[in-house]
Structures are given as C-alpha cells and as structure tokens.
Design a protein around this motif. Structure first.
Motif, mmCIF file in Angstrom:
data_model
loop_
_atom_site.group_PDB
_atom_site.id
_atom_site.type_symbol
_atom_site.label_atom_id
_atom_site.label_comp_id
_atom_site.label_asym_id
_atom_site.label_seq_id
_atom_site.Cartn_x
_atom_site.Cartn_y
_atom_site.Cartn_z
ATOM 1 N N ALA A 65 8.393 1.835 4.371
ATOM 2 C CA ALA A 65 8.792 2.819 5.377
ATOM 3 C C ALA A 65 8.600 2.263 6.781
ATOM 4 C CB ALA A 65 7.989 4.108 5.197
ATOM 5 N N ASP A 66 7.538 1.496 6.991
ATOM 6 C CA ASP A 66 7.298 0.906 8.313
ATOM 7 C C ASP A 66 8.389 -0.099 8.668
ATOM 8 O OD1 ASP A 66 5.013 2.417 8.600
ATOM 9 O OD2 ASP A 66 3.639 0.797 8.025
ATOM 10 N N GLY A 119 2.658 4.132 -5.363
ATOM 11 C CA GLY A 119 2.463 4.374 -3.931
ATOM 12 C C GLY A 119 3.721 4.240 -3.111
ATOM 13 N N ALA A 120 4.535 3.178 -3.377
ATOM 14 C CA ALA A 120 5.731 2.956 -2.567
ATOM 15 C C ALA A 120 6.736 4.077 -2.761
ATOM 16 C CB ALA A 120 6.354 1.612 -2.921
ATOM 17 N N ARG A 165 6.189 7.145 -3.802
ATOM 18 C CA ARG A 165 5.638 8.387 -3.258
ATOM 19 C C ARG A 165 5.767 8.417 -1.734
ATOM 20 N NH1 ARG A 165 1.412 8.284 -5.988
ATOM 21 N NH2 ARG A 165 0.089 7.166 -4.508
ATOM 22 N N SER A 166 5.474 7.284 -1.090
ATOM 23 C CA SER A 166 5.579 7.229 0.370
ATOM 24 C C SER A 166 7.004 7.436 0.840
ATOM 25 C CB SER A 166 5.056 5.886 0.884
ATOM 26 O OG SER A 166 3.663 5.783 0.693
ATOM 27 N N ASP A 193 0.818 -1.215 0.000
ATOM 28 C CA ASP A 193 0.000 0.000 0.000
ATOM 29 C C ASP A 193 0.851 1.265 0.000
ATOM 30 O OD1 ASP A 193 1.053 -0.006 2.531
ATOM 31 O OD2 ASP A 193 -0.873 0.081 3.579
ATOM 32 N N GLY A 194 2.159 1.105 -0.136
ATOM 33 C CA GLY A 194 3.033 2.268 -0.216
ATOM 34 C C GLY A 194 3.669 2.644 1.098
ATOM 35 N N GLN A 195 3.141 2.161 2.227
ATOM 36 C CA GLN A 195 3.666 2.544 3.518
ATOM 37 C C GLN A 195 4.481 1.430 4.167
ATOM 38 O OE1 GLN A 195 3.638 5.557 4.897
ATOM 39 N NE2 GLN A 195 4.800 4.763 6.657
ATOM 40 N N ARG A 242 16.913 8.228 1.633
ATOM 41 C CA ARG A 242 16.286 7.452 0.557
ATOM 42 C C ARG A 242 17.157 7.517 -0.691
ATOM 43 N NH1 ARG A 242 12.132 11.722 1.721
ATOM 44 N NH2 ARG A 242 14.040 12.386 2.781
ATOM 45 N N GLU A 261 7.979 11.050 0.661
ATOM 46 C CA GLU A 261 7.308 11.872 1.666
ATOM 47 C C GLU A 261 7.823 11.619 3.078
ATOM 48 O OE1 GLU A 261 3.253 10.826 1.024
ATOM 49 O OE2 GLU A 261 3.003 12.159 -0.719
ATOM 50 N N ASN A 262 8.663 10.593 3.257
ATOM 51 C CA ASN A 262 9.151 10.238 4.592
ATOM 52 C C ASN A 262 10.485 10.908 4.846
ATOM 53 O OD1 ASN A 262 10.109 8.977 6.949
ATOM 54 N ND2 ASN A 262 8.948 7.118 6.498
#
Length: 273
Positions: free
Chosen positions: A228-229, A256-257, A259-260, A223-225, A269, A263-264
C-alpha cells in the motif's frame, strides 16, 4: 480479451451512486452487461434471559423494510445506468454474501465498494468481501471510496510466484493493457536469483500481451503495509494482487498483505484467488 458481464454489488446501506457510476463507466469501456445486485437478510430471533427479543411481527417489519430498500436501489440503479448500458437487476432477501457468491457464476468480474456505516461487519446487511473473494471463483475489484470513474493509468502488480498471483495477473489483463505504467514488485528482504527470474518471467509474459512493465524488488519485510505504501508513492490507480487466506471454523483469515489492501479504501484493489 475483456469483461462482458460485470456484477455490481450494492450493499443495502450507505451511498451507492458512486459505485453505480463506476460500474457504468466500466461497462461502457468493455461493452459489457452490468448486473446490479443487492441483498440483505432478516436478523434472526435473539433469545435472551427474558425471552425472545425479536418476535415474528418484528421480523416481518424487517423484511418489508429490506424489500422497500431493495426496490429503492433498483430504481436508483436503473435511473443511473439503464439509459447508457445493457443492464439487469437482481435483488433478494437472503444472506448477502451467499447470494453474491451464487451470482458470480454469471460474472466475468465482480465490482464492489467497501461496506460502510452501520452495515459494515453486519453479516445480514453487508457482504463479507474476504469470503466473496475466496469463494466466488471470479476476480473482485474493490473500489476506492466514492470514486465514480475508473482510471488505470498506473497499475501496481504485487507479485509472488504463486497460483493466486498468476491468476490475478491473468484476470487483470484487460486493465493492465489499458495502463500507461505497470510496475511488478516483490517485497523480499532476502531476494535470490530465483526471485528475479520469477519477476523477469512475469514481465515477459505481460509483454506477450502488449503490456510494458518494470520489475522491482523492495528489500523489506512484508509486514502487510509495504504494498500500500508503494502504491501511494507511485500514485497507483490500481493494485493487482493474489488473495491469500484459509478457512477456519467458517472464518476467513487473510495474510497481512491482503488484509492491509482490503482495509485501504483509498485504492482500487483487484484481487483473485
């Protein structure tokens, strides 16, 4: 293998000292030339119902303000970097993203912080990082907020068997070779033997270059997050990923991945396309 020419992107607004120190740290590690780059453009005239909102005199003031700011950034860059590493300065009035893409031809690696403050999202005063990643033809390292020194003890590779991911692993090899722990992960709620074979192959490839890595599959929907998690959970210093996107009417649309990750701001990155 290493980076011998690093372009350091300095947006014209915001605090630049941390990213300059970060760039100096990298240049020292790789005995690289550090090229400081800053650019901004004059906002074009806006025609409103009552006439032109910005006339020639106002545009000239904008240009002079940009030139003064670029000179201030040059002095700050040279003050922080000039005595410690081989440096070069490039500053110009013009479209910041286009000038940075053009300068990529002299770079092994582009380093940038995320745009901040009033400049964020302003195409005349800040870099469109997505556009830069997809057009520069060079890997881009987007630093975490206000980080002054590069640490790569723990690296996370977000893996898919794609051209972009293969490119990212190759481009990031100098960093992966520095890391004490490397995890290669795939997010897939329906992993097959082919998924695991792909992971096994990239781990073997890394071992040829002296990188010990572990492979894992996370059985979740991407889901894109999730990436990062996982990076947060393992306290990763660096996330390596392919950048996935396409152009549409001159807008860059990321999956999604990607973009996430962009944004983090709490992560370093490393993205290749």
């Amino acid at each position: 293998m290493g980076y011998k020419s690093i372009v350091l992107n300095l947006d014209i607004d915001g605090m630049v000292a941390p990213v300059i120190k970060f760039g100096v740290d990298l240049a020292q590690r790789f005995d690289a030339r550090l090229i400081g780059l800053s650019a901004a453009d004059v906002s074009p005239p806006v025609v409103m119902e009552g006439g032109v909102a910005f006339e020639g005199e106002s545009m000239m003031r904008q240009r002079k303000n940009i030139e003064r700011r670029i000179e201030d950034l040059r002095c700050e860059f040279e003050g922080l970097a000039g005595a410690t590493v081989d440096t070069e300065w490039r500053g110009a009035v013009g479209n910041p993203t286009r000038l940075r893409i053009d300068t990529a031809r002299v770079a092994d690696l582009i380093v940038t912080a995320s745009p901040e403050g009033a400049s964020s999202g302003n195409v005349h005063r800040s870099t469109d990082i997505g556009n830069l990643i997809l057009q520069a033809g060079r890997p881009v390292l987007v630093t975490s907020t206000n980080q002054e020194h590069f640490v790569a003890n723990k690296a996370l590779v977000a893996w898919k068997s794609t051209r972009e991911a293969r490119r990212a692993v190759f481009d990031a090899m100098p960093f992966l070779q520095m890391a004490r722990e490397v995890r290669v992960i795939t997010i897939d709620d329906d992993a097959t033997d082919e998924t695991w074979n792909s992971l096994t192959a990239v781990v073997a490839y890394l071992s040829f270059h002296g990188v010990k890595a572990k492979a894992e599959v996370f059985p979740e929907k991407s889901d894109g997050q999730v990436i990062a998690d996982v990076a947060d959970a393992m306290h990763a210093d660096l996330v390596v990923s392919g950048a996935y996107g396409h152009s549409r009417f001159r807008e860059w649309i990321f999956g999604g991945a990607t973009r996430s990750l962009l944004e983090n701001d709490g992560l370093n990155r490393f993205l290749s396309n």
